[in-house]
Design a protein around this motif. Sequence first.
Motif, PDB file in Angstrom:
ATOM      1  N   SER A 101       0.834  -1.207   0.000  1.00  0.00           N
ATOM      2  CA  SER A 101       0.000   0.000   0.000  1.00  0.00           C
ATOM      3  C   SER A 101       0.869   1.257   0.000  1.00  0.00           C
ATOM      4  CB  SER A 101      -0.954  -0.002   1.199  1.00  0.00           C
ATOM      5  OG  SER A 101      -0.227   0.082   2.403  1.00  0.00           O
ATOM      6  N   ILE A 102       1.968   1.206   0.749  1.00  0.00           N
ATOM      7  CA  ILE A 102       2.849   2.377   0.780  1.00  0.00           C
ATOM      8  C   ILE A 102       3.501   2.596  -0.593  1.00  0.00           C
ATOM      9  CG2 ILE A 102       5.044   3.220   1.716  1.00  0.00           C
ATOM     10  CD1 ILE A 102       4.098   2.063   4.414  1.00  0.00           C
TER      11      ILE A 102
ATOM     12  N   GLU B  61       2.926   5.841  -3.595  1.00  0.00           N
ATOM     13  CA  GLU B  61       3.882   6.668  -4.338  1.00  0.00           C
ATOM     14  C   GLU B  61       3.324   7.024  -5.714  1.00  0.00           C
ATOM     15  OE1 GLU B  61       7.194   7.636  -3.439  1.00  0.00           O
ATOM     16  OE2 GLU B  61       6.655   7.014  -1.410  1.00  0.00           O
ATOM     17  N   ARG B  62       2.265   6.323  -6.072  1.00  0.00           N
ATOM     18  CA  ARG B  62       1.580   6.561  -7.349  1.00  0.00           C
ATOM     19  C   ARG B  62       2.536   6.626  -8.527  1.00  0.00           C
ATOM     20  NH1 ARG B  62      -3.852   8.571  -5.852  1.00  0.00           N
ATOM     21  NH2 ARG B  62      -3.740   9.128  -3.681  1.00  0.00           N
ATOM     22  N   VAL B  63       3.337   5.573  -8.635  1.00  0.00           N
ATOM     23  CA  VAL B  63       4.228   5.509  -9.787  1.00  0.00           C
ATOM     24  C   VAL B  63       3.410   5.179 -11.024  1.00  0.00           C
ATOM     25  CG1 VAL B  63       6.240   4.808  -8.474  1.00  0.00           C
ATOM     26  CG2 VAL B  63       4.694   3.070  -9.381  1.00  0.00           C
TER      27      VAL B  63
ATOM     28  N   PHE C  71      -4.504   1.327   1.600  1.00  0.00           N
ATOM     29  CA  PHE C  71      -4.300   2.415   0.651  1.00  0.00           C
ATOM     30  C   PHE C  71      -5.367   3.494   0.837  1.00  0.00           C
ATOM     31  CE2 PHE C  71      -5.078   4.398  -3.477  1.00  0.00           C
ATOM     32  CZ  PHE C  71      -3.813   4.865  -3.759  1.00  0.00           C
ATOM     33  N   ALA C  72      -6.621   3.042   1.036  1.00  0.00           N
ATOM     34  CA  ALA C  72      -7.700   4.006   1.280  1.00  0.00           C
ATOM     35  C   ALA C  72      -7.417   4.793   2.554  1.00  0.00           C
ATOM     36  CB  ALA C  72      -9.037   3.281   1.387  1.00  0.00           C
TER      37      ALA C  72
ATOM     38  N   ARG D  35       8.585  16.243  -6.391  1.00  0.00           N
ATOM     39  CA  ARG D  35       9.281  15.737  -7.558  1.00  0.00           C
ATOM     40  C   ARG D  35      10.505  14.930  -7.122  1.00  0.00           C
ATOM     41  NH1 ARG D  35      10.075  20.335 -11.569  1.00  0.00           N
ATOM     42  NH2 ARG D  35       7.837  20.165 -11.816  1.00  0.00           N
ATOM     43  N   LEU D  36      11.195  15.464  -6.104  1.00  0.00           N
ATOM     44  CA  LEU D  36      12.393  14.779  -5.622  1.00  0.00           C
ATOM     45  C   LEU D  36      12.059  13.387  -5.095  1.00  0.00           C
ATOM     46  CD1 LEU D  36      14.533  17.486  -3.790  1.00  0.00           C
ATOM     47  CD2 LEU D  36      15.097  16.178  -5.842  1.00  0.00           C
ATOM     48  N   THR D  37      11.031  13.321  -4.216  1.00  0.00           N
ATOM     49  CA  THR D  37      10.734  12.022  -3.607  1.00  0.00           C
ATOM     50  C   THR D  37      10.277  11.021  -4.661  1.00  0.00           C
ATOM     51  OG1 THR D  37       8.568  12.902  -3.052  1.00  0.00           O
ATOM     52  CG2 THR D  37      10.172  12.743  -1.259  1.00  0.00           C
ATOM     53  N   SER D  38       9.351  11.476  -5.529  1.00  0.00           N
ATOM     54  CA  SER D  38       8.843  10.494  -6.483  1.00  0.00           C
ATOM     55  C   SER D  38       9.927  10.132  -7.480  1.00  0.00           C
ATOM     56  CB  SER D  38       7.593  11.025  -7.191  1.00  0.00           C
ATOM     57  OG  SER D  38       7.920  12.176  -7.935  1.00  0.00           O
ATOM     58  N   GLY D  39      10.761  11.104  -7.812  1.00  0.00           N
ATOM     59  CA  GLY D  39      11.852  10.829  -8.737  1.00  0.00           C
ATOM     60  C   GLY D  39      12.806   9.797  -8.161  1.00  0.00           C
ATOM     61  N   ARG D  40      13.084   9.927  -6.862  1.00  0.00           N
ATOM     62  CA  ARG D  40      14.033   9.012  -6.245  1.00  0.00           C
ATOM     63  C   ARG D  40      13.458   7.597  -6.127  1.00  0.00           C
ATOM     64  NH1 ARG D  40      14.576   7.648  -1.017  1.00  0.00           N
ATOM     65  NH2 ARG D  40      13.059   9.209  -0.418  1.00  0.00           N
ATOM     66  N   ALA D  41      12.170   7.552  -5.768  1.00  0.00           N
ATOM     67  CA  ALA D  41      11.608   6.246  -5.429  1.00  0.00           C
ATOM     68  C   ALA D  41      11.032   5.526  -6.645  1.00  0.00           C
ATOM     69  CB  ALA D  41      10.541   6.410  -4.363  1.00  0.00           C
ATOM     70  N   ASN D  42      10.844   6.246  -7.709  1.00  0.00           N
ATOM     71  CA  ASN D  42      10.113   5.709  -8.844  1.00  0.00           C
ATOM     72  C   ASN D  42      10.584   4.337  -9.324  1.00  0.00           C
ATOM     73  OD1 ASN D  42       7.892   6.295 -10.281  1.00  0.00           O
ATOM     74  ND2 ASN D  42       8.701   8.175 -11.164  1.00  0.00           N
ATOM     75  N   GLY D  43      11.843   4.271  -9.690  1.00  0.00           N
ATOM     76  CA  GLY D  43      12.380   3.036 -10.272  1.00  0.00           C
ATOM     77  C   GLY D  43      12.201   1.826  -9.372  1.00  0.00           C
TER      78      GLY D  43
END
Lengths: 317, 283
Positions: A117-118, A122-124, A201-202, B10-18
């Motif tokens: 959920s975490i 991050e909503r990648v 997640f909710a 942007r920094l956090t998502s950029g770092r964690a994305n991959g």
Amino acid sequence: MSIASLTSRVGAASAAPTGGDPSAKPRRPGALHKKDRVIGLLAVLPALLLVVTFSAYPIAFAFFISFTRTNGLTFEWRWFENYIAMATDPIVQQVFLNNLKFLIAIPLVIFIAVVVSILLFERVRGWKFFRVIFFLPNVLSVAVIGIMFRNAFGYYGGVNQALGLFGIEPVEFFTDGNLAIAIIILALVWSGFGYMSLLLFAGLTAINPAVFEAAAIDGAGWWKRLWYITLPNIRRVLGFVFIINVIYTFTGLFGFVFVMTAGGPGYDTTTIDYLVYLRAFSSSNLGSGAALAVMLFLFIGILTLLQNKVFKLQEED
Amino acid sequence: MAEDTIISKRLTSGRANGPVFIVLALVAISIVYPLYFVIITSARPNVDYLRDPFGLPGEWTFDNYLRLLESYGVGQAFLNSLYVAVVTIALVLILATLAGYALAKYPVPGAKYATAAFVSLMLIPGAVLIIPTYVMLARLGLVGNYWGLILVYVSSALPFAVFFLSLSFRGIPVEVIEAARIDGAGFFRTLWSIVMPMGSSGIATLAVLQFLGVWNELLWALILIPEQSMKLLTPTLASIGTRFLTDQPLVSAGLFITASVPLLLLIFASKYVMQGLQVGVSR
């Protein structure tokens, strides 16, 4: 005509809440109200009657049966005989112990669900797609999931075939009680974490994002935010997830046990709900099964009350 | 300030994305791969499976499916399940719509108690009910009869269904219904031409959820329908799974037949399935 009905509509809509316009209203709403009560009652009644007949009444009937010695046709009142027999029954004790072993699934499910959920939060790219995939086991029957796992870990199954590639002899996973329980737990985790992660997640989306931003500005790193903000903020959802999992472990394993091990070897993988089924259809005394069912019912009732208390806390905060 | 937040995001998502994407993808594979394995295995002869279980089939075949349909009554069981599910859903929708509308918009006497009864009976485990219900239905001559099973399904689905629909109907503005009633529309008229269209999304969600529930149910289907030719799909699958331990492709075909309908629903009605989930959360 249309204008008249329009004005009367507007008039009624604005007058209804205040009780207003004394010329026509006072008598009619009363009559309407009475008629509405009857209509409302008639509309609820079919559903209510069915539920009372097939859910509420059977519970009362289960209590009655649990005090009798019966084959389903004739009932002999025996007071607490079934309960006393149950308290000293080694099979019941073993089965209860089995259920406690199955509880190991819960921390596993919750741990994976929290992580997933975490990560979803991050909503990648593609997170919505992942969400549907993780939910996938929830639309499948326990019969399908159970047989799939039984197959995979069976003598000719995928796991043994894979071990064979490394020159390892096939393992008989289901002849050892604890190993069999481990496989069932694996099936539980596989099929259960997705739904739990969506519940969590909710819970995460309900956290005010400003809290995260403030912490980020204060220089709190990702792990610090996780530990001091994210997890504390979803602790109530976690409690809820924990309790519904406990309830499920005591009441929802029938399907898995039935298709994967049939309770064996011996009674090594028999759970309480499966034992109720066994006692119902393979013993001459339904009373003993009913006593077991009543205990299960009371136990679940207590857990549900506990859960409601947790839920109330949530509303108060 | 605003700029800061944007940058930090942007920094956090950029770092964690991959890494995050990779972990999520691995978890997704752990769910999809077993299903892929089942589907592939179901489409090959047993000999071919035993020779190389993880490779692609050396020979593609529908034999497993044909055998299940022709010799093991899976086709009949599929239709039986479909029949029971459709009748159950229809009854649940009718009864729950009536009760849900009344509880949401009508002054039902004792509404509090009715609601309490529905809510408290929502989570009664099947294990508690099997003995008394079986004895009761046996006396009524309803064991081995679809109606016994359907009544059990309908009554166990109703508490949630009524609760769910009364919640979603509550969101319909009173003014709209009042306006129609002033024009002379009665209970059924307002229900049919206002409440049901406006609450259609909730009704569809409920229909999908209940269909999945009935289609996948095992315990009641197993004990209330002992007759072989009347068996539903899940008990049929369970007995095939126990009988053909050495024939993985055959069992896999059975698994896929049983799973196909829920999977299709998830693919084509995922919106409603996910919506139902949200309600589960708020509960």
